[in-house]
Design a protein around this motif. Structure first.
Motif, short mmCIF file in Angstrom:
data_model
loop_
_atom_site.label_atom_id
_atom_site.label_comp_id
_atom_site.label_asym_id
_atom_site.label_seq_id
_atom_site.Cartn_x
_atom_site.Cartn_y
_atom_site.Cartn_z
N ALA A 1 36.66 72.55 201.27
CA ALA A 1 35.36 72.23 200.68
C ALA A 1 35.45 71.00 199.77
O ALA A 1 34.51 70.72 199.03
N ARG A 2 36.59 70.32 199.82
CA ARG A 2 36.81 69.07 199.10
C ARG A 2 36.84 69.27 197.58
O ARG A 2 36.47 68.38 196.81
N LYS A 3 37.36 70.42 197.16
CA LYS A 3 37.50 70.68 195.74
C LYS A 3 38.94 70.39 195.30
O LYS A 3 39.88 70.49 196.08
N THR A 4 39.09 70.02 194.03
CA THR A 4 40.41 69.81 193.46
C THR A 4 40.87 71.13 192.85
O THR A 4 40.16 71.73 192.03
N VAL A 5 42.06 71.55 193.25
CA VAL A 5 42.52 72.90 192.95
C VAL A 5 44.00 72.87 192.58
O VAL A 5 44.80 72.15 193.20
N ALA A 6 44.38 73.66 191.59
CA ALA A 6 45.79 73.94 191.32
C ALA A 6 46.02 75.43 191.47
O ALA A 6 45.29 76.24 190.87
N VAL A 7 47.01 75.79 192.29
CA VAL A 7 47.42 77.19 192.43
C VAL A 7 48.65 77.37 191.55
O VAL A 7 49.71 76.81 191.83
N ILE A 8 48.50 78.14 190.48
CA ILE A 8 49.61 78.34 189.54
C ILE A 8 50.16 79.74 189.76
O ILE A 8 49.45 80.74 189.63
N ASP A 9 51.45 79.80 190.09
CA ASP A 9 52.07 81.08 190.42
C ASP A 9 53.51 81.06 189.93
O ASP A 9 54.23 80.08 190.13
N ALA A 10 53.95 82.17 189.34
CA ALA A 10 55.30 82.25 188.79
C ALA A 10 56.35 82.56 189.84
O ALA A 10 57.55 82.51 189.55
N GLY A 11 55.92 82.89 191.07
CA GLY A 11 56.88 83.15 192.14
C GLY A 11 57.53 84.51 192.09
O GLY A 11 58.66 84.69 192.56
N ARG A 12 56.80 85.52 191.55
CA ARG A 12 57.34 86.88 191.49
C ARG A 12 56.35 87.85 192.13
O ARG A 12 55.77 88.70 191.46
N PRO A 13 56.15 87.76 193.45
CA PRO A 13 55.16 88.61 194.11
C PRO A 13 55.58 90.07 194.17
O PRO A 13 56.77 90.39 194.27
N ARG A 14 54.60 90.96 194.10
CA ARG A 14 54.89 92.38 194.18
C ARG A 14 55.54 92.74 195.50
O ARG A 14 56.43 93.60 195.56
N ASN A 15 55.12 92.09 196.59
CA ASN A 15 55.65 92.46 197.90
C ASN A 15 56.97 91.77 198.23
O ASN A 15 57.40 91.76 199.39
N ALA A 16 57.65 91.24 197.21
CA ALA A 16 58.97 90.62 197.45
C ALA A 16 59.97 91.66 197.96
O ALA A 16 60.93 91.31 198.66
N VAL A 17 59.76 92.94 197.63
CA VAL A 17 60.68 93.99 198.08
C VAL A 17 60.40 94.40 199.52
O VAL A 17 61.19 95.12 200.13
N THR A 18 59.28 93.95 200.06
CA THR A 18 58.85 94.38 201.40
C THR A 18 59.42 93.47 202.48
O THR A 18 59.47 92.25 202.32
N ARG A 19 59.86 94.05 203.57
CA ARG A 19 60.45 93.26 204.65
C ARG A 19 59.42 92.59 205.53
O ARG A 19 59.64 91.50 206.05
N GLU A 20 58.24 93.24 205.69
CA GLU A 20 57.27 92.73 206.65
C GLU A 20 55.84 92.93 206.16
O GLU A 20 55.54 93.89 205.44
N VAL A 21 54.97 92.00 206.55
CA VAL A 21 53.53 92.13 206.35
C VAL A 21 52.96 92.79 207.60
O VAL A 21 53.31 92.42 208.72
N HIS A 22 52.08 93.77 207.42
CA HIS A 22 51.48 94.45 208.57
C HIS A 22 49.97 94.49 208.45
O HIS A 22 49.41 94.39 207.35
N GLY A 23 49.31 94.64 209.61
CA GLY A 23 47.86 94.76 209.63
C GLY A 23 47.14 93.45 209.46
O GLY A 23 45.92 93.44 209.28
N PHE A 24 47.87 92.33 209.53
CA PHE A 24 47.27 91.00 209.35
C PHE A 24 47.32 90.29 210.70
O PHE A 24 48.39 89.92 211.18
N LEU A 25 46.15 90.11 211.33
CA LEU A 25 46.07 89.53 212.66
C LEU A 25 46.80 88.19 212.71
O LEU A 25 46.60 87.33 211.84
N THR A 26 47.63 88.00 213.70
CA THR A 26 48.49 86.83 213.98
C THR A 26 49.70 86.76 213.07
O THR A 26 50.55 85.88 213.25
N ARG A 27 49.81 87.65 212.07
CA ARG A 27 50.95 87.63 211.15
C ARG A 27 51.64 88.98 211.07
O ARG A 27 52.47 89.20 210.22
#
Length: 305
Positions: free
Chosen positions: A27-53
């Motif tokens: 949409a041509r907006k200026t955006v910063a995604v700020i993330d500390a890099g500690r996701p909850r699903n880091a312990v999970t081996r696989e993503v499921h239920g997400f079409l194409t992924r």
């Protein structure tokens, strides 16, 4: 991009934050995604239920998402932790742990939820490998196998019937008084589901794969999987610190458009919904981004009168 004059700062880089960044970038907006890099699903081996992924590792999911979003020059990624937000709608000032400053018109909290420490000995070793919280995400891999449910009370009466669609080899451990009514206990008896209220002594496993649950009264329950109810908190204290309303379950109160009670502040994903699935979080992020875009465009349009 001038990081001192952004349209949107997204706090959190999971599926909600990433999909919001994609929509806003397009949409041509200026955006910063700020993330500390500690996701909850880091312990999970696989993503499921997400079409194409389906079946992709969470780290690969994020890598591909960032690669796709990088095609839009208005979006940048910042590995940092936001510690302060001041200002009002249209004029927010964001400060990070590493001393970075950002000015932004809108804020989107996509901070997710975080697990409190897992108090049962041995549970941390199997979490994400053979112990899970969502049957829609991980039930298929444990179909027809012996499963222990660690839960009690009202949420147990939701989880047990739900899990019965994946396996009828269920055992319930309430890890203390079960908080059930007599009628609810009879329901488990009718469905031939053993119910134990002795506290859990430990969970034995090998390489992250559960082998048995051992109770303090000496009972040993062999199993190949566990589903349990985690204790969760919002992934950041910042929403509450700046005055966002918080739900009774610890999430952020939003309306149907992802708006919080603070003008210019939005939330999407697990922190704003009980539907804790990657594809649902991504959908929430996309919708909130569309609403934010509409607000930004309308504000610009109004200034041109």
């Amino acid at each position: 991009m001038n990081k001192n004059h952004l349209d949107v700062v997204i706090i959190g880089g999971g599926p909600a934050g990433l999909n919001a960044a994609l929509v806003l970038g397009r949409a041509r907006k200026t955006v910063a995604v700020i993330d500390a890099g500690r996701p909850r699903n880091a312990v999970t081996r696989e993503v499921h239920g997400f079409l194409t992924r389906d079946g992709m590792s969470p780290s690969e999911f994020r890598r591909i998402a960032k690669e796709e979003i990088s095609a839009y020059s208005g979006v940048s990624f910042v590995t940092d932790n936001v510690v302060s937000i001041v200002g009002t709608d249209g004029r927010f000032q964001i400060e990070t742990e590493h001393g970075q400053s950002f000015a932004s018109k809108k804020i989107l909290f996509a901070v997710g939820m975080q697990d409190l420490p897992l108090a049962i000995p041995g549970l941390a070793e199997v979490y994400g490998k053979s112990a899970f919280v969502c049957p829609f995400c991980d039930g298929w891999e444990l179909r027809d196998q012996p499963i222990v449910i660690i839960n009690k009370g009202t949420t147990l009466m939701h989880l047990a019937p739900l899990l019965s669609g994946w396996t009828n080899r269920l055992t319930v451990c309430t890890n203390g008084p079960d908080d059930l009514t007599d009628a609810e206990r009879e329901e488990f008896q009718r469905n031939q589901v053993p119910l134990f209220d002795s506290p859990i002594l430990q969970i034995d496993s090998n390489g992250g794969f559960v082998q048995e649950v051992i109770l303090e009264d000496g009972t040993t329950i062999p199993c190949t999987g566990i589903f349990f109810k985690p204790d969760l908190v919002t992934g950041s204290d910042l929403p509450q610190m700046i005055g966002c309303e918080i739900t009774d379950w610890g999430g952020i109160v939003v309306d149907q458009f992802g708006k919080t009670n603070i003008p210019g502040v939005f939330s999407a994903g697990d922190a704003a919904s009980r539907m804790h699935q990657a594809i649902a979080a991504a959908s929430n992020g996309a919708f909130a981004a569309a609403v934010i875009t509409g607000e930004l465009n309308a504000e610009t349009w109004g200034r041109n009168k």
